[in-house]
Design an enzyme around this catalytic site. Structure first.
Site, short mmCIF file in Angstrom:
data_model
loop_
_atom_site.label_atom_id
_atom_site.label_comp_id
_atom_site.label_asym_id
_atom_site.label_seq_id
_atom_site.Cartn_x
_atom_site.Cartn_y
_atom_site.Cartn_z
N ASN A 1 32.41 70.19 15.25
CA ASN A 1 33.67 70.36 14.52
C ASN A 1 34.31 68.98 14.45
O ASN A 1 34.53 68.36 15.48
CB ASN A 1 34.56 71.34 15.28
CG ASN A 1 35.99 71.34 14.77
OD1 ASN A 1 36.24 71.05 13.60
ND2 ASN A 1 36.93 71.67 15.64
N GLY A 2 34.57 68.49 13.23
CA GLY A 2 35.17 67.16 13.09
C GLY A 2 34.48 66.40 11.98
O GLY A 2 33.79 67.00 11.14
N LYS B 1 53.45 80.45 0.68
CA LYS B 1 52.80 81.71 1.11
C LYS B 1 52.10 82.35 -0.08
O LYS B 1 50.96 82.78 0.03
CB LYS B 1 53.83 82.72 1.66
CG LYS B 1 54.40 82.48 3.03
CD LYS B 1 53.44 82.60 4.17
CE LYS B 1 52.69 81.33 4.40
NZ LYS B 1 53.18 80.35 5.29
N GLU C 1 48.91 80.26 -1.31
CA GLU C 1 47.71 80.16 -0.47
C GLU C 1 46.96 81.48 -0.33
O GLU C 1 45.76 81.48 -0.15
CB GLU C 1 48.02 79.53 0.91
CG GLU C 1 48.84 80.35 1.85
CD GLU C 1 49.11 79.61 3.17
OE1 GLU C 1 48.24 78.88 3.65
OE2 GLU C 1 50.20 79.82 3.72
N LYS D 1 42.44 77.79 9.37
CA LYS D 1 43.68 77.90 10.11
C LYS D 1 44.12 76.59 10.75
O LYS D 1 45.28 76.24 10.77
CB LYS D 1 43.50 78.99 11.18
CG LYS D 1 44.72 79.25 12.03
CD LYS D 1 45.76 80.00 11.25
CE LYS D 1 47.01 80.26 12.05
NZ LYS D 1 48.13 80.60 11.16
N HIS E 1 67.20 69.64 -14.04
CA HIS E 1 66.69 68.27 -14.17
C HIS E 1 65.22 68.26 -14.62
O HIS E 1 64.55 67.26 -14.49
CB HIS E 1 66.87 67.53 -12.85
CG HIS E 1 68.30 67.41 -12.44
ND1 HIS E 1 69.20 66.60 -13.08
CD2 HIS E 1 69.01 68.08 -11.49
CE1 HIS E 1 70.40 66.74 -12.53
NE2 HIS E 1 70.30 67.64 -11.56
N GLU F 1 58.67 77.47 1.34
CA GLU F 1 57.78 78.26 2.19
C GLU F 1 57.33 79.54 1.46
O GLU F 1 56.16 79.92 1.53
CB GLU F 1 58.50 78.58 3.51
CG GLU F 1 57.78 79.49 4.48
CD GLU F 1 56.41 79.00 4.93
OE1 GLU F 1 56.03 77.87 4.63
OE2 GLU F 1 55.68 79.82 5.54
N CYS G 1 36.27 74.64 11.46
CA CYS G 1 35.03 74.96 12.17
C CYS G 1 35.36 75.51 13.56
O CYS G 1 36.23 75.01 14.25
CB CYS G 1 34.10 73.77 12.33
SG CYS G 1 33.61 73.03 10.79
N ARG H 1 39.02 79.77 11.74
CA ARG H 1 38.98 78.30 11.69
C ARG H 1 38.12 77.76 10.56
O ARG H 1 38.15 76.57 10.26
CB ARG H 1 38.44 77.75 13.02
CG ARG H 1 39.24 78.14 14.22
CD ARG H 1 38.59 77.58 15.46
NE ARG H 1 38.62 76.14 15.44
CZ ARG H 1 39.61 75.40 15.91
NH1 ARG H 1 40.66 75.98 16.44
NH2 ARG H 1 39.57 74.09 15.86
N TRP I 1 33.75 75.14 8.16
CA TRP I 1 34.64 74.82 7.03
C TRP I 1 34.11 73.48 6.51
O TRP I 1 34.24 72.46 7.17
CB TRP I 1 36.08 74.70 7.51
CG TRP I 1 37.06 74.48 6.39
CD1 TRP I 1 37.69 75.45 5.65
CD2 TRP I 1 37.55 73.23 5.90
NE1 TRP I 1 38.52 74.86 4.72
CE2 TRP I 1 38.46 73.51 4.84
CE3 TRP I 1 37.31 71.89 6.22
CZ2 TRP I 1 39.13 72.52 4.13
CZ3 TRP I 1 37.97 70.90 5.51
CH2 TRP I 1 38.87 71.22 4.48
O1 M6R Z 1 48.82 74.18 13.06
P1 M6R Z 1 49.82 73.46 12.23
O2 M6R Z 1 51.17 74.13 12.26
O3 M6R Z 1 49.94 72.01 12.54
O4 M6R Z 1 49.28 73.59 10.75
C1 M6R Z 1 49.94 72.98 9.69
C2 M6R Z 1 49.46 73.54 8.37
O5 M6R Z 1 48.10 73.35 8.21
C3 M6R Z 1 49.77 75.03 8.24
O6 M6R Z 1 51.13 75.30 8.42
C4 M6R Z 1 49.34 75.57 6.87
O7 M6R Z 1 50.13 74.99 5.87
C5 M6R Z 1 49.39 77.09 6.80
N1 M6R Z 1 48.21 77.60 6.18
C6 M6R Z 1 50.54 77.59 6.03
O8 M6R Z 1 50.59 78.98 5.98
#
Ligand code: M6R
Length: 614
Positions: free
Chosen positions: A101-102, A491, A494, A609, A510, A487, A2, A27, A75
């Protein structure tokens, strides 16, 4: 999670609020809304499910006149994305409007009490409970809005950044925060609020960061007053923002993610600047130097983070153990905070976070501090909550990251962790001089090597076309490239919504090797390393089962070229620095596959984000 924005001053509020919502849309983006106070002192509330653009389309023919307003991009936590669940929320008499927000954790108990008092609710949100509670308190105590907000927040359990305005009072916004970020912008005869500074920066670079449990009374033509929910008046230093506007625009790129991938040569130079000396012989991080005894005597390092930052943390484990000989544990902040971990006062806890606002990471930090550990933050957003709640730290200095999929923040986090490992190892005498110099040299060469890799963009785009319709992907790596396999898979999933798993290559036999058939693309990081031969064997095992190997290899590696079905050749570097290079083609591959699938790359479904709720 949010975005909230507010304005009070002499200009028309609506265009400022809408522009602010666009800036904050990263956000949360499932619905949006705005409230203004018009010339007759009435509240005008407009809300729409969907993106900020949907709100704009809805509001097109409506009255948007007014010099005070608040706005929100959501969000969803409580209640599905819909017009009715979108913020702002009205109080029962429609005299108050509130954005939030929260999460109000005890909303159900408060709601039951209010229903008992005759209140009815339109939405399924926790936020509507808060605005009704404020109105109820205001009425029964016959008090002003500030006092009602203060009393209400004392009853609330949970996290909030809120802004409230009141019908008949066009001269005041009340804002407050706890565990969710809130910035107050100080202009000339005008004030702004924002979840971050991005909606504010083009009007003023002077800001106040509210702390937890603080309420700001923002009145037209008066200095803002800050009072805690326990009624203590606070004074805050006004900070100057370092953000610049170009960071908030796509600059000719079709997506922020692609822009941010291409910014990496520059962001890593910024990250190293002033830390590696010009002669390339020394690394200095003031956050380490100021507390060097802590690091020299550390019994253990515990790294806490989430998502991509957690992957950077895994690399921290390899780096600190190899160079500093300090045992390291890497924990998901969300698990760490609830599992009653053993924390010693001579442990160092490193919290890694792009946003500096991740709720689980903040809670894990609190736990570590209560146990007496020294807490070090590695964050990107200056002035965010983590740097303000840690004992020391290093910023990643990679500029505002807007794409939900983290790219440039990841490589900057890894660069900071590498510099930390070098600086601590030097203090501890656990690295010899020639190795120290070699790695510094390697680090300084990384930006130009990334530039070389970025020239492969068209080739990677072509490759992406072959795999756009794959249902699943496996990513393999070993040693320093195991976290890159995780990672790379994150990527892809997501932003493209393709199911992808990352594994240490040797783990395949395994269990996961059962998944391999001629439909399965296997992205293997197969650059030179101490265990190169073992990776070759792992690829043979995949090939023997007809898996389709896409290998990231070092330039001129003929063995791998003949073995892999497809390959991406990148320059070689020191083994411990390899992730800074191998991550780049995987970012580009995920990006192009997602674009081929017409995905909303910068705002993928269900995500936001900055994860400021649990
Ligand atoms: O702001 P932060 O680095 O603490 O956020 C952590 C995760 O939410 C963030 O890295 C998330 O996994 C990303 N969308 C990955 O691309």
């Amino acid at each position: 999670m949010c975005g909230i924005v507010g304005y009070i001053g002499y200009r028309e509020a609506y265009p400022i609020l809408i522009k602010g919502l666009h800036r904050l849309e990263y956000r949360g983006y499932d619905s949006a809304g705005v409230t203004l106070i018009d010339d007759d002192n009435k509240l005008l509330v407009y809300k729409a499910k969907g993106r900020v653009q949907d709100l704009e389309d809805f509001v097109k023919d409506k009255d948007t006149h007014g010099t005070i307003g608040i706005a929100h991009t959501r969000w969803a936590t409580h209640g599905e994305p819909s017009n009715v669940n979108a913020h702002p929320h009205y109080s029962q008499s429609e005299s108050l409007a509130l954005i939030h927000n929260g999460i109000i954790e005890n909303y159900a108990v408060l709601k039951a009490k209010l229903i008992n008092e005759g209140y009815t609710f339109q939405s399924s949100t926790d936020t509507e409970v808060l605005v009704q509670l404020i109105e109820y308190i205001k009425q029964i105590n016959n008090c002003d809005l500030f006092a009602a907000v203060q009393l209400a927040l004392n009853q609330v359990v949970g996290a909030y950044a809120i802004a409230v305005i009141e019908k008949g009072n066009p001269d005041q916004i009340i804002a407050a925060r706890k565990s969710s970020p809130l910035v107050v912008g100080i202009g000339e005869g005008e004030y702004f609020i924002g979840s971050d500074a991005s909606p504010i920066i083009e009007y003023t670079n002077k800001v106040i960061y509210l702390d937890d449990e603080e309420i700001a009374i923002i009145k037209r033509e008066e200095d803002p007053k800050i009072i805690t929910i326990s009624n203590i008046e606070k004074t805050h230093e006004i900070k100057e923002l370092e953000l610049n506007l170009s960071q908030l625009e796509r600059g000719g790129y079709p997506h922020f993610m692609l822009k941010e991938i291409f910014e990496q040569p520059e962001t890593l130079k910024n990250c190293m600047s002033g830390r590696i000396n010009v002669e390339g012989t020394n690394v200095t991080l003031s956050g380490i130097i100021d507390h060097k005894d802590k690091f020299i005597n550390a019994r253990r390092i515990i790294i806490i983070a989430c998502g991509t930052s957690w992957h950077a943390g895994l690399l921290g484990e390899y780096l600190f153990e190899e160079f500093c000989r300090i045992p390291v544990e890497v924990e998901y902040a969300s698990e760490f905070r609830y599992r009653n971990p053993v924390i010693h006062p001579d442990d160092i806890v490193i919290a890694i976070s792009q946003s500096g606002e991740t709720a689980d990471s903040l809670a894990a930090i609190e736990l570590a501090r209560e146990a007496g550990a020294f807490v070090y933050g590695v964050c990107n957003v200056e002035g965010s909550s983590i740097p303000r709640n840690t004992d020391s730290g290093s910023y990643t200095h990679c500029g505002h990251e807007i794409g939900v999929a983290s790219t440039k923040a990841f490589t900057a986090q890894v660069t900071v962790l590498t510099m930390m490992a070098l600086a601590i190892a030097k203090e501890k005498n656990t690295i010899n001089a020639s190795r120290y110099l070699k790695i510094i040299k390697g680090l300084s060469d990384i930006p130009s090597k990334i530039e070389q890799i970025l020239k492969l963009n068209d080739r990677i785009k072509e490759l992406s076309l072959i795999f756009t319709y794959a249902q699943n992907f496996i990513y393999l790596g070993r040693g320093y490239n195991y976290p890159i396999a995780l990672e790379g898979a994150l990527k892809l999933k997501e932003i493209s919504y393709i199911h992808a798993e990352g594994y240490p290559a040797a783990e395949m036999k395994h269990g996961p090797i059962a998944l391999i058939d001629n439909e399965m693309p296997v992205v293997t990081i197969a650059t030179n390393s101490a265990i190169y031969e073992k990776v070759v064997s792992n690829i043979q095992e995949i090939k023997a089962r007809k898996g389709r190997v896409i290998a990231v290899i070092n330039e001129g590696d003929e063995t791998m070229k003949s073995l892999a079905n497809h390959y991406i050749e990148i320059p070689a570097t020191e083994e411990c620095l390899d992730p800074l290079l191998t991550s780049i083609p995987l970012q580009l591959l995920a990006y192009h596959i997602a674009v081929n699938k017409n995905r909303d790359v910068d705002m993928p479904r269900n995500l936001a984000k900055s994860v400021t709720v649990e």
